[in-house]
Design an enzyme around this catalytic site. Structure first.
Site, short mmCIF file in Angstrom:
data_model
loop_
_atom_site.label_atom_id
_atom_site.label_comp_id
_atom_site.label_asym_id
_atom_site.label_seq_id
_atom_site.Cartn_x
_atom_site.Cartn_y
_atom_site.Cartn_z
N PHE A 1 -28.69 13.73 -58.76
CA PHE A 1 -28.84 15.19 -58.91
C PHE A 1 -28.47 15.63 -60.33
O PHE A 1 -29.29 16.21 -61.06
CB PHE A 1 -27.98 15.88 -57.85
CG PHE A 1 -27.87 17.37 -57.99
CD1 PHE A 1 -28.95 18.15 -58.36
CD2 PHE A 1 -26.66 18.01 -57.72
CE1 PHE A 1 -28.84 19.53 -58.47
CE2 PHE A 1 -26.54 19.39 -57.83
CZ PHE A 1 -27.64 20.15 -58.20
N ASN B 1 -16.97 4.54 -58.08
CA ASN B 1 -16.20 5.63 -58.67
C ASN B 1 -14.96 5.18 -59.43
O ASN B 1 -14.52 5.86 -60.37
CB ASN B 1 -15.76 6.62 -57.58
CG ASN B 1 -16.92 7.31 -56.92
OD1 ASN B 1 -18.03 7.31 -57.44
ND2 ASN B 1 -16.68 7.90 -55.76
N TYR C 1 -12.64 10.06 -51.51
CA TYR C 1 -13.57 10.36 -52.60
C TYR C 1 -12.82 10.88 -53.83
O TYR C 1 -13.00 10.38 -54.94
CB TYR C 1 -14.60 11.40 -52.14
CG TYR C 1 -15.43 11.94 -53.29
CD1 TYR C 1 -16.38 11.15 -53.92
CD2 TYR C 1 -15.23 13.24 -53.75
CE1 TYR C 1 -17.13 11.64 -54.98
CE2 TYR C 1 -15.97 13.74 -54.81
CZ TYR C 1 -16.92 12.93 -55.43
OH TYR C 1 -17.64 13.42 -56.48
#
Length: 300
Positions: free
Chosen positions: A11, A81, A131
């Protein structure tokens, strides 16, 4: 200027790629797992040595990392991540130590607000979920690497291309499914979030790439305004011409309960980059709806 971009198919990566390609004299090389990319690399599984060798063959002037995972379990989140940015930093330190490195972090690194005060880059980082914890680990890897690096801590991005995993993307898909007179069921929308257009994020990346001299290690990229998540629903309903019912009795996000209010202080980004959010939220939502529900041509 040769710019290496990772995560160009996501995105934020798609908007960033378009903005970087518009920079005068920029040559953007896309790296990733997709066939046909300029540099083939799976950042979640890469090792520093081979990656450094690939970078040394054509050293970049700047590297932008938009790659990241928002789901998929602990292994996927940690690999992309946390480990991914660390591997990339190690490879850059060996192959292109003078390159400017711009890494996208997340507002989830902050966790709950302190007395509803805007989050500053020097404030506490207390992520409430895996996350946010993995994104914070990636930020620490970047800021501790000794590189010419900056982490752009992006708050809640919205705009055309918003993924179904996000609240705006999910609501747009549900409104399209329901039709103009249907019923859309969502969770509680009272949590306040700081929404920023993905195109404004891309502009912040471009300014970070081209800014002279060292930058602060972390910069908040956001609108600087907390809004109830219900505003997302209202904006999409207006854009869609929806006349049905919106019911807030579905399953809510655990993070919304744990972090009911979040807002960024964006003054440091203004000083360091001359950057400010430009696109209003209603425009972001209208453009999101227009992309997901394009008008069909009138018959001749």
């Amino acid at each position: 200027m040769r710019i290496l971009l990772l995560g160009a198919t996501g995105f934020l990566g798609r908007h960033t790629a378009a903005r970087l390609r518009a920079l005068p004299g920029a040559r953007v090389c896309v790296a990733g797992r997709t066939p046909g990319t300029g540099l083939s690399v799976d950042l979640a599984a890469a090792d520093p040595g081979p990656l450094a060798a690939a970078l040394r063959a054509s050293p970049p002037d700047a590297v932008v990392n938009c790659a990241g995972a928002v789901g998929g379990g602990a292994v996927a989140l940690t690999a992309l991540n946390a480990r991914g940015p660390a591997v990339l930093c190690a490879a850059l330190a060996e192959a292109a130590p003078r390159a400017r490195f711009v890494h996208l972090g997340s507002a989830a690194e902050y966790g709950p607000a302190v007395a509803d005060r805007p989050a500053t880059e020097t404030g506490p980082a207390r992520p409430v979920g895996l996350y946010g914890a993995t994104k914070l680990a990636g930020t620490l890897a970047v800021t501790g690497a000794g590189l010419d690096a900056v982490v752009l801590r992006v708050f809640n991005p919205v705009g055309p291309g918003a993924p179904p995993a996000s609240l705006p993307g999910r609501l747009a898909a549900e409104l399209r499914r329901a039709g103009p007179e249907g019923v859309v069921r969502v969770g509680d929308l009272s949590a306040h979030r700081d929404f920023v257009d993905a195109r404004d994020v891309a502009e912040a990346v471009a300014r970070s790439v081209t800014a002279p001299g060292p930058l602060p290690p972390v910069l908040n990229i956001a609108s600087g305004r907390a809004r109830p998540s219900r505003h997302i629903a209202d904006g999409l309903i207006a854009a869609a011409g929806f006349r049905g019912r919106l019911e807030e009795d579905g399953d809510g996000s655990p993070r919304s309960a744990a972090v009911p209010w979040q807002q960024a202080d964006v003054s440091l980004a203004a000083r360091a980059l001359g950057w400010a959010p430009r696109l209003p939220l209603d425009r972001s939502l209208a453009d999101l709806w227009a992309e997901t529900h394009p008008r069909t041509a009138e018959p001749a």
